[in-house]
Design an enzyme around this catalytic site. Structure first.
Site, PDB file in Angstrom:
ATOM      1  N   GLU A  90      -9.583 -10.212  -7.405  1.00 57.93           N
ATOM      2  CA  GLU A  90      -8.482  -9.145  -7.174  1.00 57.93           C
ATOM      3  C   GLU A  90      -7.495  -9.151  -8.160  1.00 57.93           C
ATOM      4  O   GLU A  90      -6.982  -8.091  -8.670  1.00 57.93           O
ATOM      5  CB  GLU A  90      -8.407  -8.976  -5.787  1.00 57.93           C
ATOM      6  N   TYR A 147     -12.549  -1.479  -4.085  1.00 57.87           N
ATOM      7  CA  TYR A 147     -13.057  -1.718  -2.630  1.00 57.87           C
ATOM      8  C   TYR A 147     -14.516  -1.527  -2.539  1.00 57.87           C
ATOM      9  O   TYR A 147     -15.104  -1.167  -1.365  1.00 57.87           O
ATOM     10  CB  TYR A 147     -12.522  -0.610  -1.473  1.00 57.87           C
ATOM     11  N   LYS A 170       0.881  -1.138   0.119  1.00 55.16           N
ATOM     12  CA  LYS A 170       0.062   0.039  -0.076  1.00 55.16           C
ATOM     13  C   LYS A 170       0.849   1.380   0.040  1.00 55.16           C
ATOM     14  O   LYS A 170       2.008   1.140   0.171  1.00 55.16           O
ATOM     15  CB  LYS A 170      -0.939   0.019   1.123  1.00 55.16           C
ATOM     16  N   ASN A 179      -2.012   0.518   6.678  1.00 56.42           N
ATOM     17  CA  ASN A 179      -1.711  -0.833   7.141  1.00 56.42           C
ATOM     18  C   ASN A 179      -0.891  -1.717   6.285  1.00 56.42           C
ATOM     19  O   ASN A 179      -0.952  -2.727   6.391  1.00 56.42           O
ATOM     20  CB  ASN A 179      -2.853  -1.749   7.875  1.00 56.42           C
ATOM     21  N   HIS A 235      -2.293  -5.305   1.476  1.00 54.73           N
ATOM     22  CA  HIS A 235      -3.577  -6.110   1.355  1.00 54.73           C
ATOM     23  C   HIS A 235      -3.297  -7.503   1.295  1.00 54.73           C
ATOM     24  O   HIS A 235      -2.442  -7.880   0.947  1.00 54.73           O
ATOM     25  CB  HIS A 235      -4.165  -5.622   0.158  1.00 54.73           C
TER      26      HIS A 235
HETATM   27  P1  GDP Z   1      -8.131  -6.528   5.910  1.00 56.42           P
HETATM   28  O1  GDP Z   1      -9.008  -7.528   5.020  1.00 56.42           O
HETATM   29  O2  GDP Z   1      -7.348  -6.679   6.971  1.00 56.42           O
HETATM   30  O3  GDP Z   1      -7.499  -5.728   4.681  1.00 56.42           O
HETATM   31  O4  GDP Z   1      -9.491  -5.386   6.274  1.00 56.42           O
HETATM   32  P2  GDP Z   1     -10.812  -5.142   5.840  1.00 56.42           P
HETATM   33  O5  GDP Z   1     -11.276  -6.017   4.698  1.00 56.42           O
HETATM   34  O6  GDP Z   1     -11.685  -5.099   6.806  1.00 56.42           O
HETATM   35  O7  GDP Z   1     -10.621  -3.573   5.373  1.00 56.42           O
HETATM   36  C1  GDP Z   1      -9.920  -3.247   4.118  1.00 56.42           C
HETATM   37  C2  GDP Z   1      -9.030  -1.947   4.324  1.00 56.42           C
HETATM   38  O8  GDP Z   1      -9.612  -0.715   4.998  1.00 56.42           O
HETATM   39  C3  GDP Z   1      -8.107  -2.277   5.476  1.00 56.42           C
HETATM   40  O9  GDP Z   1      -6.761  -2.942   4.999  1.00 56.42           O
HETATM   41  C4  GDP Z   1      -7.587  -0.894   5.849  1.00 56.42           C
HETATM   42  O10 GDP Z   1      -6.642  -0.264   5.111  1.00 56.42           O
HETATM   43  C5  GDP Z   1      -8.973  -0.050   5.715  1.00 56.42           C
HETATM   44  N1  GDP Z   1      -9.760   0.060   7.218  1.00 56.42           N
HETATM   45  C6  GDP Z   1     -10.120  -1.093   7.671  1.00 56.42           C
HETATM   46  N2  GDP Z   1     -10.904  -0.669   8.969  1.00 56.42           N
HETATM   47  C7  GDP Z   1     -10.684   0.646   8.911  1.00 56.42           C
HETATM   48  C8  GDP Z   1     -11.037   1.511  10.084  1.00 56.42           C
HETATM   49  O11 GDP Z   1     -11.732   1.386  10.866  1.00 56.42           O
HETATM   50  N3  GDP Z   1     -10.883   2.852   9.689  1.00 56.42           N
HETATM   51  C9  GDP Z   1     -10.152   3.163   8.598  1.00 56.42           C
HETATM   52  N4  GDP Z   1      -9.783   4.398   8.216  1.00 56.42           N
HETATM   53  N5  GDP Z   1      -9.638   2.347   7.667  1.00 56.42           N
HETATM   54  C10 GDP Z   1      -9.961   0.947   7.898  1.00 56.42           C
END
Ligand code: GDP
Length: 139
Positions: free
Chosen positions: A128, A51, A11, A114, A117
């Site tokens: 994807e 997304y 990222k 973070n 991905h």
């Molecule tokens: P992943 O599967 O661990 O990547 O997590 P998710 O699918 O739940 O979320 C997708 C991406 O959205 C995450 O990797 C983060 O970059 C972002 N994200 C997830 N939760 C949050 C949040 O609570 N706040 C913000 N700002 N970004 C988030």
């Protein structure tokens, strides 16, 4: 039956910080091989498309802005049990909760920025990967 491919992105935060090489080294040392890789800058629209499943979540707009804020590296990886093993290697979404030694624990800046991905299912890994690569670009 579990699949042997997953999809990852380094990222914008991790790319900008110069951590791509260290992250790819960890991925290869964990036994994954690279099947396709490219440096890309997403538009906000493209990030929104990637997304789209998160459209209803409160952080969706911020996420699209962040994911289009700089270059990323898109990568298709191969390994037995790829999706689950890769999720284990990267750690929890929130780096504060990620296990010691995971990529997110080592390199992520926040729950949003973070570092990497990782696909959450075989089906999403295929979708994807195809978002970024044509069949001809996959080894
Ligand atoms: P992943 O599967 O661990 O990547 O997590 P998710 O699918 O739940 O979320 C997708 C991406 O959205 C995450 O990797 C983060 O970059 C972002 N994200 C997830 N939760 C949050 C949040 O609570 N706040 C913000 N700002 N970004 C988030």
């Amino acid at each position: 039956m579990t699949g042997n491919k997953t999809f990852t992105m380094i990222k914008p935060d991790a790319f900008a910080a110069g951590n791509s090489g260290a992250i790819i080294k960890m991925i290869e040392e964990a036994g994954f091989s690279i099947k396709a890789m490219k440096l890309v800058k997403l538009s906000a629209e493209k990030a929104g498309g990637f997304y789209a499943v998160h459209k209803e979540r409160p952080f969706y707009n911020d996420l699209c802005k962040y994911m289009s804020s700089g270059a990323i590296i898109a990568i298709i990886l191969e390994k037995e049990n790829a999706v689950a093993d890769f999720r284990k290697l990267i750690g929890a979404t929130n780096p504060a909760e990620a296990a010691e030694g995971t990529i997110r624990k080592l390199f992520a800046k926040s729950i949003e920025a973070n570092a990497v991905h990782g696909s959450d299912s075989d089906e999403n890994a295929a979708i994807e990967g195809s978002f970024f690569f044509s069949e001809l670009e996959k080894f």
